[in-house]
Design a protein around this motif. Sequence first.
Motif, short mmCIF file in Angstrom:
data_model
loop_
_atom_site.label_atom_id
_atom_site.label_comp_id
_atom_site.label_asym_id
_atom_site.label_seq_id
_atom_site.Cartn_x
_atom_site.Cartn_y
_atom_site.Cartn_z
N ALA A 167 27.81 53.58 -1.82
CA ALA A 167 28.94 54.28 -2.44
C ALA A 167 30.07 54.53 -1.44
N ALA A 168 29.83 54.18 -0.19
CA ALA A 168 30.78 54.56 0.86
C ALA A 168 31.78 53.45 1.19
N PHE A 169 31.88 52.46 0.35
CA PHE A 169 32.81 51.37 0.63
C PHE A 169 34.26 51.85 0.73
N ALA A 170 34.95 51.45 1.77
CA ALA A 170 36.39 51.68 1.86
C ALA A 170 36.98 50.41 2.47
N PRO A 171 37.00 49.31 1.70
CA PRO A 171 37.42 48.03 2.26
C PRO A 171 38.84 48.06 2.82
N PHE A 172 39.05 47.27 3.83
CA PHE A 172 40.37 47.11 4.46
C PHE A 172 40.92 48.41 5.06
N THR A 173 40.05 49.23 5.59
CA THR A 173 40.53 50.45 6.24
C THR A 173 40.22 50.44 7.74
N ARG A 174 39.52 49.38 8.21
CA ARG A 174 39.08 49.37 9.59
C ARG A 174 39.35 47.99 10.21
N CYS A 175 39.70 47.98 11.47
CA CYS A 175 40.02 46.72 12.15
C CYS A 175 38.75 45.90 12.37
N LEU A 176 38.81 44.63 11.97
CA LEU A 176 37.64 43.76 12.12
C LEU A 176 37.40 43.43 13.59
#
Length: 252
Positions: free
Chosen positions: A178-187
């Motif tokens: 449930a903790a998905f926050a896609p595209f919020t962190r640098c790969l």
Amino acid sequence: MTLFRVALTFHGGLSFFLKSKKPTIERELTKRTSIKDVIEACGVPHTEVDLILVGGKPVNFAALLIQDTVVDVYPVSEGRSLLFPEDRLQVLEIDSFVADGHLGKLVRDLRLLGIDVAYDRDAEDRQLVKVASIEERALLTRDRRLLMHSAVRNGYYLRSQNPLEQTVEVLRRFNLGAAFAPFTRCLRCNAPLEPAEKEKVLGQLEPLTKIYYDQFRRCAGCGQVYWSGSHFEKLQKRIETIRARLTNDETV
Ligand SMILES: [Zn+2]
């Protein structure tokens, strides 16, 4: 001290770690030994053990074995049965990790979903243990010796060698679905991304990108700029694949 015998039974998925097919292992001991050491001598890292019963009574990893006894060892299991809920040894919900140097693809997947994963491809074992312990991150690895280090409180041994399966394993083990926050962190570097005005990132863009795109995010750590170009579609697909695999698993 005289010789004494301990019979350890490994329940559920813990048989994965045993050399023999039989879930019960007998050990002969000549001196008092911690339960952690006896369990790990059978090949099972303590980070995989959620409940230990010695003679039917729950104990922690420091418990000492001094005489003939029977030990039951249980893994972390989904929906935890009601057996001794107060005496469970693992933390179920952890949201920050450190991964060993062989897990670049897993790290990329997790960061893509917004999950905090420290990673250095060249990190040595002692650095990994240090980061896990000081920053209270769960250690992700396929090196079970590393997980047996007493300074590692939380960790997980990846069963699969396939990055997609590994990603799903981690999401399930630590209840991260449930903790998905896609595209919020640098790969690249794991730092959070923040919205960036176009004129501030113009210098980092290719000519066509300048023409076709207006919304950008920039990494607060390394300065990498992200926008919804063709690479974005690939990443979006990857997220969908992970989600589908995760949902698939849950309905089985
Ligand atoms: Zn970055």
